[in-house]
Design a protein around this motif. Structure first.
Motif, PDB file in Angstrom:
ATOM      1  N   ASP B 214       0.849  -1.238   0.019  1.00  0.00           N
ATOM      2  CA  ASP B 214      -0.396  -0.031  -0.067  1.00  0.00           C
ATOM      3  C   ASP B 214       0.864   1.179  -0.029  1.00  0.00           C
ATOM      4  OD1 ASP B 214      -1.678   2.107   0.629  1.00  0.00           O
ATOM      5  OD2 ASP B 214      -2.464   1.009   2.294  1.00  0.00           O
ATOM      6  N   THR B 215       1.094   2.085  -1.036  1.00  0.00           N
ATOM      7  CA  THR B 215       1.860   2.988  -1.379  1.00  0.00           C
ATOM      8  C   THR B 215       1.731   4.279  -0.311  1.00  0.00           C
ATOM      9  OG1 THR B 215       0.990   4.244  -3.328  1.00  0.00           O
ATOM     10  CG2 THR B 215       2.404   2.543  -3.532  1.00  0.00           C
ATOM     11  N   LEU B 218       4.162   3.654   2.738  1.00  0.00           N
ATOM     12  CA  LEU B 218       5.446   3.901   2.562  1.00  0.00           C
ATOM     13  C   LEU B 218       6.224   5.043   3.596  1.00  0.00           C
ATOM     14  CD1 LEU B 218       5.929   3.383  -1.219  1.00  0.00           C
ATOM     15  CD2 LEU B 218       6.334   1.612   0.817  1.00  0.00           C
ATOM     16  N   ARG B 230       7.075   9.463  -3.239  1.00  0.00           N
ATOM     17  CA  ARG B 230       6.799   8.122  -3.485  1.00  0.00           C
ATOM     18  C   ARG B 230       7.571   7.181  -4.499  1.00  0.00           C
ATOM     19  NH1 ARG B 230       1.582   8.929  -3.876  1.00  0.00           N
ATOM     20  NH2 ARG B 230       1.338   9.139  -1.552  1.00  0.00           N
ATOM     21  N   GLU B 231       7.651   8.239  -5.674  1.00  0.00           N
ATOM     22  CA  GLU B 231       8.421   7.543  -6.580  1.00  0.00           C
ATOM     23  C   GLU B 231       9.987   7.235  -6.155  1.00  0.00           C
ATOM     24  OE1 GLU B 231       7.561   7.287  -9.900  1.00  0.00           O
ATOM     25  OE2 GLU B 231       9.436   7.096 -11.033  1.00  0.00           O
ATOM     26  N   LEU B 234       9.828   4.059  -4.075  1.00  0.00           N
ATOM     27  CA  LEU B 234       9.653   2.716  -4.973  1.00  0.00           C
ATOM     28  C   LEU B 234      11.051   2.490  -5.831  1.00  0.00           C
ATOM     29  CD1 LEU B 234       5.958   3.201  -6.020  1.00  0.00           C
ATOM     30  CD2 LEU B 234       6.968   1.275  -4.444  1.00  0.00           C
ATOM     31  N   ALA B 272       1.060  -2.974  -6.233  1.00  0.00           N
ATOM     32  CA  ALA B 272       1.103  -1.616  -5.245  1.00  0.00           C
ATOM     33  C   ALA B 272      -0.352  -1.039  -5.481  1.00  0.00           C
ATOM     34  CB  ALA B 272       2.089  -0.719  -5.922  1.00  0.00           C
ATOM     35  N   ASP B 273      -0.842  -1.052  -4.409  1.00  0.00           N
ATOM     36  CA  ASP B 273      -2.525  -0.520  -4.372  1.00  0.00           C
ATOM     37  C   ASP B 273      -3.283  -1.346  -5.428  1.00  0.00           C
ATOM     38  OD1 ASP B 273      -1.174   1.566  -2.780  1.00  0.00           O
ATOM     39  OD2 ASP B 273      -0.650   2.937  -4.245  1.00  0.00           O
ATOM     40  N   LEU B 277       3.296  -3.747 -10.143  1.00  0.00           N
ATOM     41  CA  LEU B 277       4.377  -2.763 -10.023  1.00  0.00           C
ATOM     42  C   LEU B 277       5.510  -3.372 -10.981  1.00  0.00           C
ATOM     43  CD1 LEU B 277       5.532  -0.528  -7.952  1.00  0.00           C
ATOM     44  CD2 LEU B 277       6.480  -2.364  -6.492  1.00  0.00           C
TER      45      LEU B 277
END
Lengths: 286, 286
Positions: B214-215, B218, B230-231, B234, B272-273, B277
């Protein structure tokens, strides 16, 4: 500035007794583990015409030789490869694996990197019973000085004596010999990667005695005129023989070729035919 | 061709199960020894402005992080240094020694070479009781997925967020955390050196289950806009946090920061969500 000057600098940063031997020595249950790491790269270490398989073999042989020089049995090898071209990887890894297999070790992992110049770092681990570990320190006056085979062959190949190409390109670490000599109780040992003269000076640095050799007794490379052969045997790099000191009664050790070349003396000096021996050979320079 | 394609090639030459983890695992009396080797060099690994001390620190931190990711205690480090300029050696060695000291390891030796480009290969050894060893393989559906701290900080520094320079240049391997998580009985673990996304794909490759994150959960780098953060979390490289899976009842582990970011699922995929991913991040390319 040369490599050995920098080693002295390192001795001010990490425990100097850690730098005396070909391997670090680490407790491992009721045995000792020995560990060695060696960096080779194309420009200075891989002769022209060497195949990728041979580069992988040689990188592995170098660290197995360090393990052998402590009287230890090789166990595992890790290989970090800085690759200039991805198509070289297979040959390198196969050469490393085959060298491991030939000497009873296992290639267990490593790291990959992209590099402008092919660079291979091998790290080897071995084990030995504490009473069989052999260090560079330990020589005693009266011991004989001996080597496990002809010296100067790798340098002879570089000088154009093609019959020695195999010794240059596919060196054989003296694993069986190192184990036999450790079992027999030799007093000091190292491998001769940078030439006999430098190796004797390395022994001098950590022992409280000296070393006197008779150049007439050096096992010389076959097919090379004697004067040149003697020069190569004293100062040539790239050999993989072991240099050791031992109480005279120990020799011969079954299964181990040994050429006695001199005797450990009380005076702290290196003599060749009674005259001081230059400290020169193969050294990295900056 | 990228690094992971070459890893597959290596898997045809040496035992593939040897390549699954951050370290090789070696018997050592009644304990296990873990061993890792990592090659770093100036062009790709040492950011502009990094001091020699920091280069030595980072090279050491990288291998200590691998040891931590197996739940092992670091013991010894060997450093092979390909030096472009001799005056850099002191800083590098002092950085390596200081990093060892900070995390309970000892710098025990290495090798020196002259190289056109500064190249450092660190090899680390650690030990662990067999029942506390943690591998990448071992995740089970229903386990939580967690990380030990904020992700994307090193990449944030490279993107100009100077408040994260220290995380980039003086990374802290999660040694205490790895030991605590091994003791607590986590099911799978690795370090996130090439970004979270690639690390999850690495876990997928060796486990018979999948990973759903779940981003929104994070832990992002402070002071960076959320989307960019977020980028970076990941896909950014250079992080030193641990990624692990654990039965939910285990957390919290005393003394270990842990951020739950998802759950292990039955389906063999990375979500991811709820969406697949990408397998992208930091990879060496040739």
């Amino acid at each position: 500035m040369d490599e050995r000057s920098l080693h002295r600098l390192i001795g001010t940063i990490i425990a100097p007794e850690r730098l005396e031997d070909d391997c670090a020595v680490i407790p491992c249950g009721d045995r000792l583990m020995v560990a060695s790491t060696d960096m080779l790269h194309e420009t200075t270490d891989f002769p022209a015409g060497m195949t990728d398989w041979q580069a992988g073999w040689m990188a592995t042989a170098v660290t197995l030789s360090d393990i052998a020089s402590m009287g230890a049995a090789p166990g595992q090898v890790l290989l970090a490869v800085g690759l200039d071209k991805p198509e070289r990887l297979r040959g390198i890894m196969e050469g490393a694996r085959d060298c491991c297999t030939a000497f009873g070790a296992e290639l267990v992992g490593g790291d990959l990197d992209a590099h402008r110049e092919l660079t291979i770092v091998s790290t080897g681990l071995g084990t030995v019973a504490p009473e069989r570990l052999v260090r560079r320190r330990g020589a005693r006056p009266g011991d004989v000085i001996a080597v496990t085979g002809p010296l100067g062959e790798a340098q002879a190949a570089l000088n154009g004596y093609d019959r020695h190409r195999k010794e240059l390109l596919e060196p054989q670490p003296r694993v069986k010999e190192g184990l036999g000599l450790g079992r027999a109780g030799v007093s000091a040992m190292m491998d001769i990667s940078d030439g006999l003269a430098l190796s004797l000076h390395d022994l001098l640095a950590v022992n409280d005695c000296g070393f006197s050799i008779d150049t007439g007794r050096l096992p010389l490379p076959a097919g090379v005129p004697e004067d040149e052969g003697r020069e190569l045997a004293l100062y040539g790099g790239g050999d993989f023989e072991l240099l050791f000191c031992a109480p005279p009664g120990i020799l011969p050790v079954p299964g181990v070729e040994a050429h006695v070349i001199g005797r450990v003396i009380v005076e702290r000096t290196i003599l060749a035919d009674g005259k001081p021996l230059d400290r020169r050979g193969y050294l990295h320079e900056w």
